[in-house]
Scaffold this motif. Sequence first.
Motif, PDB file in Angstrom:
ATOM      1  N   ASN A 168       0.819  -1.214   0.000  1.00  0.00           N
ATOM      2  CA  ASN A 168       0.000   0.000   0.000  1.00  0.00           C
ATOM      3  C   ASN A 168       0.853   1.264   0.000  1.00  0.00           C
ATOM      4  O   ASN A 168       0.454   2.285   0.555  1.00  0.00           O
ATOM      5  N   ASP A 169       2.013   1.175  -0.621  1.00  0.00           N
ATOM      6  CA  ASP A 169       2.872   2.342  -0.816  1.00  0.00           C
ATOM      7  C   ASP A 169       3.259   3.007   0.500  1.00  0.00           C
ATOM      8  O   ASP A 169       3.404   4.223   0.574  1.00  0.00           O
ATOM      9  N   GLY A 170       3.399   2.190   1.537  1.00  0.00           N
ATOM     10  CA  GLY A 170       3.971   2.708   2.772  1.00  0.00           C
ATOM     11  C   GLY A 170       3.004   3.182   3.829  1.00  0.00           C
ATOM     12  O   GLY A 170       3.428   3.587   4.909  1.00  0.00           O
ATOM     13  N   VAL A 171       1.681   3.142   3.566  1.00  0.00           N
ATOM     14  CA  VAL A 171       0.719   3.626   4.554  1.00  0.00           C
ATOM     15  C   VAL A 171      -0.592   2.860   4.387  1.00  0.00           C
ATOM     16  O   VAL A 171      -1.001   2.542   3.281  1.00  0.00           O
ATOM     17  N   ALA A 172      -1.235   2.535   5.512  1.00  0.00           N
ATOM     18  CA  ALA A 172      -2.495   1.795   5.445  1.00  0.00           C
ATOM     19  C   ALA A 172      -3.339   2.088   6.678  1.00  0.00           C
ATOM     20  O   ALA A 172      -2.821   2.414   7.755  1.00  0.00           O
ATOM     21  N   HIS A 173      -4.653   1.951   6.508  1.00  0.00           N
ATOM     22  CA  HIS A 173      -5.582   2.126   7.619  1.00  0.00           C
ATOM     23  C   HIS A 173      -5.577   0.874   8.476  1.00  0.00           C
ATOM     24  O   HIS A 173      -5.251  -0.228   8.016  1.00  0.00           O
ATOM     25  N   LEU A 174      -5.958   1.028   9.739  1.00  0.00           N
ATOM     26  CA  LEU A 174      -6.010  -0.096  10.670  1.00  0.00           C
ATOM     27  C   LEU A 174      -6.823  -1.255  10.099  1.00  0.00           C
ATOM     28  O   LEU A 174      -6.460  -2.425  10.262  1.00  0.00           O
ATOM     29  N   SER A 175      -7.916  -0.941   9.398  1.00  0.00           N
ATOM     30  CA  SER A 175      -8.773  -1.997   8.857  1.00  0.00           C
ATOM     31  C   SER A 175      -8.044  -2.873   7.852  1.00  0.00           C
ATOM     32  O   SER A 175      -8.365  -4.059   7.705  1.00  0.00           O
ATOM     33  N   THR A 176      -7.048  -2.316   7.165  1.00  0.00           N
ATOM     34  CA  THR A 176      -6.280  -3.095   6.198  1.00  0.00           C
ATOM     35  C   THR A 176      -5.408  -4.126   6.911  1.00  0.00           C
ATOM     36  O   THR A 176      -5.264  -5.255   6.434  1.00  0.00           O
ATOM     37  N   PHE A 177      -4.833  -3.752   8.033  1.00  0.00           N
ATOM     38  CA  PHE A 177      -4.048  -4.709   8.827  1.00  0.00           C
ATOM     39  C   PHE A 177      -4.951  -5.801   9.399  1.00  0.00           C
ATOM     40  O   PHE A 177      -4.599  -6.987   9.390  1.00  0.00           O
ATOM     41  N   VAL A 178      -6.130  -5.400   9.879  1.00  0.00           N
ATOM     42  CA  VAL A 178      -7.068  -6.374  10.441  1.00  0.00           C
ATOM     43  C   VAL A 178      -7.519  -7.367   9.377  1.00  0.00           C
ATOM     44  O   VAL A 178      -7.698  -8.557   9.652  1.00  0.00           O
TER      45      VAL A 178
END
Length: 303
Positions: free
Chosen positions: A20-30
């Motif tokens: 994700n080009d170095g940044v992601a929302h918490l929901s993406t990790f979940v």
Amino acid sequence: MLPTDWSAVAARARAVLAANDGVAHLSTFVAVGLSPHQVAALFRCGVLIRPRIGWYADPALPFDAVRAIRKGGVLGGTSAAKSYALPIPEGAEIELQVSVLDNASRLRDSRNRTRHVAAGEEEGVRLHWQPRLEAVLGYRVAVVDALIQLALCVPFDWLVAAMDRALHVPRDGVALISGESWALLRPALPERLRHAWDLADGRSESPIETIVRLGLIRLGIAFDIQVWLLPYHRVDFLIGGWLIIEVDGKRYHVEDEQFEADRDRDALFAAWGFRVLRFSYRQVVEELDWVLDVISTVVSRGR
């Protein structure tokens, strides 16, 4: 430091950032099986940074990108263009430009995520509210949206230069912008600027080549660009089959070895019967009228 058994968790988090080009929302990790507790632990241990509540990033993310996310958006305009190595005028990089959604709220100070600010309140930050043509991946708008926003804040010739760079295909890669995205660009531009799309030419390799090219077009002087003379020598512009125009980029042709090589080439061209005019980055950017007047005068006098 993380316990040894957390190494796999950290690796999974880094894989999310890489995708994700170095940044992601918490929901993406979940979504990939990490718990909020694990993500928070990675943040506390320095594996992740948190520019804004709910958003996590690679600690190596450029500082301007962190500021844009903290603000409530992503890099846009000149800041996004710079991140893609699209040319922008000197001094334009000083202002942080952030693309935000048209319904964005809860804007923060780009240097302090706990401080709320109203739109336009933070000095040195410009917001772009335009709808985006393509989805954001990571910390910046897509190239096509960067160009649309760039159109609102740089001179016409620099807009064309950025389009040229986006279209340019390097020897070992592909163009920054796809054919599908390029087709979306023209109708999305303000009508008065759509001519920039028509003038774009991916063969130009530097912004000053673009600026000289547009100047020659305005003068009505016919020319060819990136012309090979015999198998080993390529010139920036060739006019009338005899006048060579070379423009030296800001970061190039300054080392002693390259300086000598350029003079060797000029002498060789003269021996072959060509006339050579060579201009510097500063001359093109700061004294364009003089540069074009010199070229026009030489052309008018003939071979």
